[in-house]
Scaffold this motif. Structure first.
Motif, mmCIF file in Angstrom:
data_model
loop_
_atom_site.group_PDB
_atom_site.id
_atom_site.type_symbol
_atom_site.label_atom_id
_atom_site.label_comp_id
_atom_site.label_asym_id
_atom_site.label_seq_id
_atom_site.Cartn_x
_atom_site.Cartn_y
_atom_site.Cartn_z
ATOM 1 N N MET A 155 3.973 -55.498 -34.227
ATOM 2 C CA MET A 155 5.008 -55.668 -35.237
ATOM 3 C C MET A 155 6.030 -54.544 -35.153
ATOM 4 N N ALA A 156 7.309 -54.902 -35.138
ATOM 5 C CA ALA A 156 8.369 -53.897 -35.081
ATOM 6 C C ALA A 156 8.293 -52.939 -36.267
ATOM 7 N N THR A 157 7.848 -53.438 -37.409
ATOM 8 C CA THR A 157 7.733 -52.618 -38.615
ATOM 9 C C THR A 157 6.871 -51.381 -38.385
ATOM 10 N N HIS A 158 5.856 -51.522 -37.537
ATOM 11 C CA HIS A 158 4.897 -50.437 -37.332
ATOM 12 C C HIS A 158 5.071 -49.742 -35.984
ATOM 13 N N ALA A 159 6.205 -49.957 -35.339
ATOM 14 C CA ALA A 159 6.410 -49.420 -33.990
ATOM 15 C C ALA A 159 6.293 -47.898 -33.941
ATOM 16 N N GLU A 160 6.735 -47.228 -34.991
ATOM 17 C CA GLU A 160 6.716 -45.763 -35.001
ATOM 18 C C GLU A 160 5.584 -45.193 -35.847
ATOM 19 N N ARG A 161 4.666 -46.025 -36.270
ATOM 20 C CA ARG A 161 3.601 -45.565 -37.167
ATOM 21 C C ARG A 161 2.638 -44.628 -36.438
ATOM 22 N N THR A 162 2.257 -43.576 -37.126
ATOM 23 C CA THR A 162 1.292 -42.635 -36.569
ATOM 24 C C THR A 162 0.030 -42.534 -37.426
ATOM 25 N N GLU A 163 0.092 -43.010 -38.658
ATOM 26 C CA GLU A 163 -1.066 -42.970 -39.542
ATOM 27 C C GLU A 163 -1.544 -44.390 -39.805
ATOM 28 N N TRP A 164 -2.830 -44.611 -39.595
ATOM 29 C CA TRP A 164 -3.425 -45.939 -39.734
ATOM 30 C C TRP A 164 -4.633 -45.861 -40.655
ATOM 31 N N THR A 165 -4.922 -46.966 -41.307
ATOM 32 C CA THR A 165 -6.137 -47.048 -42.116
ATOM 33 C C THR A 165 -7.334 -47.211 -41.190
ATOM 34 N N GLU A 166 -8.401 -46.487 -41.464
ATOM 35 C CA GLU A 166 -9.607 -46.604 -40.658
ATOM 36 C C GLU A 166 -10.381 -47.867 -41.038
ATOM 37 N N PRO A 167 -10.858 -48.629 -40.057
ATOM 38 C CA PRO A 167 -11.667 -49.820 -40.375
ATOM 39 C C PRO A 167 -12.872 -49.488 -41.245
ATOM 40 N N ALA A 168 -13.430 -48.284 -41.078
ATOM 41 C CA ALA A 168 -14.587 -47.886 -41.886
ATOM 42 C C ALA A 168 -14.248 -47.862 -43.377
ATOM 43 N N ASP A 169 -12.996 -47.565 -43.721
ATOM 44 C CA ASP A 169 -12.589 -47.555 -45.126
ATOM 45 C C ASP A 169 -12.571 -48.967 -45.704
ATOM 46 N N VAL A 170 -12.160 -49.930 -44.887
ATOM 47 C CA VAL A 170 -12.171 -51.328 -45.328
ATOM 48 C C VAL A 170 -13.617 -51.791 -45.513
ATOM 49 N N LEU A 171 -14.445 -51.479 -44.529
ATOM 50 C CA LEU A 171 -15.852 -51.865 -44.604
ATOM 51 C C LEU A 171 -16.526 -51.275 -45.834
ATOM 52 N N ALA A 172 -16.219 -50.024 -46.167
ATOM 53 C CA ALA A 172 -16.843 -49.384 -47.321
ATOM 54 C C ALA A 172 -16.551 -50.155 -48.604
ATOM 55 N N LEU A 173 -15.314 -50.628 -48.751
ATOM 56 C CA LEU A 173 -14.974 -51.404 -49.949
ATOM 57 C C LEU A 173 -15.700 -52.747 -49.960
ATOM 58 N N VAL A 174 -15.756 -53.412 -48.809
ATOM 59 C CA VAL A 174 -16.421 -54.714 -48.756
ATOM 60 C C VAL A 174 -17.916 -54.567 -49.054
ATOM 61 N N LEU A 175 -18.541 -53.534 -48.511
ATOM 62 C CA LEU A 175 -19.955 -53.310 -48.800
ATOM 63 C C LEU A 175 -20.181 -52.994 -50.274
ATOM 64 N N ALA A 176 -19.281 -52.231 -50.871
ATOM 65 C CA ALA A 176 -19.412 -51.923 -52.296
ATOM 66 C C ALA A 176 -19.284 -53.185 -53.137
ATOM 67 N N VAL A 177 -18.354 -54.065 -52.759
ATOM 68 C CA VAL A 177 -18.240 -55.360 -53.435
ATOM 69 C C VAL A 177 -19.536 -56.145 -53.269
ATOM 70 N N ALA A 178 -20.029 -56.205 -52.033
ATOM 71 C CA ALA A 178 -21.222 -56.997 -51.742
ATOM 72 C C ALA A 178 -22.433 -56.512 -52.530
ATOM 73 N N ARG A 179 -22.521 -55.206 -52.763
ATOM 74 C CA ARG A 179 -23.659 -54.650 -53.495
ATOM 75 C C ARG A 179 -23.496 -54.765 -55.008
#
Length: 277
Positions: free
Chosen positions: A205-229
């Motif tokens: 995506m052109a929107t993110h062409a210069e992006r240097t900071e990204w969300t870690e997949p582990a952070d997404v997983l942590a929320l999903v696991l917390a929901v699941a529990r």
């Protein structure tokens, strides 16, 4: 169904169905749930990538079964869910992760209508098909949880990607409807915005062409696991965002008390005398 242990928190795990599981965030969530002790039913169009996921999970001692399917095909989704549940047991957690975005970053009047249709079908009709196939069984068994992979595009206007934004707003509303209709049956839905995870989609995506900071997949997983529990049930029907929110911060906010309109998709009143308030 044999009891499994969620090794990330010690609570009993169950059966999770994850769409879009062949790559990107969906693959990360499917693999992460399996590591945490969940039996995973993986759904996506790419049969080869799904086989690789199953091999990876199995080699690590987890359990996963995959069925290739296009989520825009209601009949195929229903058949795939029946096949997975016949092998794994009834679904406890549904993660709607499959989705797409327009390739061109153009204003709405320049959008390609065929591409708009494909985005809406994948991001709105796809989750509807999963809900119709999975949720009746959840309700019959006493409840379950649904996680929709949302986006800031659901609640923030943008001059481009109008179909994607509209689809995520619609998905947010579907999740709210599930919670409103299903709460008395033990069914809750959650909107989890993953932030901007480095994937083939976001890197293109052109929107993110210069992006240097990204969300870690582990952070997404942590929320999903917390929901699941069941740790974030107060946030049902509301938006949470990986990389900004954590299970601990969300739990603390819930204990302090959430305002009725906090993190919901709503129209804000113009003032105390607004008749729509």
């Amino acid at each position: 169904m044999a009891e499994r242990t969620d090794r990330s928190g010690g609570a009993p795990a169950g059966v999770a169905l994850v769409t879009g599981a062949s790559r990107g965030i969906g693959r990360e969530l499917a693999a992460g749930l399996a590591r945490a002790g969940w039996a995973v039913g993986a759904l996506a169009r790419d049969a080869v990538a799904l086989d690789e996921l199953v091999e990876e999970v199995t080699a690590a001692g987890g359990r996963a079964v995959a069925t290739p399917v296009d989520v825009t095909d209601a009949g195929a989704v229903a058949a795939a869910v029946r096949a997975l549940e016949s092998e794994l047991g009834g679904t406890d957690l549904l993660v709607n992760c499959a989705g797409r975005i327009e390739a061109d970053e153009v204003p709405p009047w320049e959008a390609d209508l065929e591409e708009v249709r494909r985005v809406i079908e994948a991001n709105v009709l796809g989750p509807f098909h999963l809900v119709r196939a999975v949720v009746p069984g959840m309700v019959a068994r006493g409840g379950g949880r649904v996680v929709d992979l949302s986006s800031g595009a659901a609640h923030k206007d943008s001059p481009v990607h109008a179909a994607y934004g509209a689809s995520k707003a619609a998905l947010f509303r579907l999740g709210g409807a599930l919670t409103a209709a299903g709460r008395e049956h033990g069914l809750l839905a959650f909107e989890v915005a993953p932030g901007v995870v480095r994937t083939a989609m976001t890197e293109g995506m052109a929107t993110h062409a210069e992006r240097t900071e990204w969300t870690e997949p582990a952070d997404v997983l942590a929320l999903v696991l917390a929901v699941a529990r069941g740790e974030l049930d107060a946030w049902a029907g509301r938006l949470v965002r990986a990389g900004t929110d954590t299970p601990a911060s969300l739990a603390a906010a819930a204990r302090a008390g959430l305002a009725p309109r906090a993190r919901v998709l709503d129209v804000l009143p113009h003032g105390p005398d607004d008749p729509l308030a």
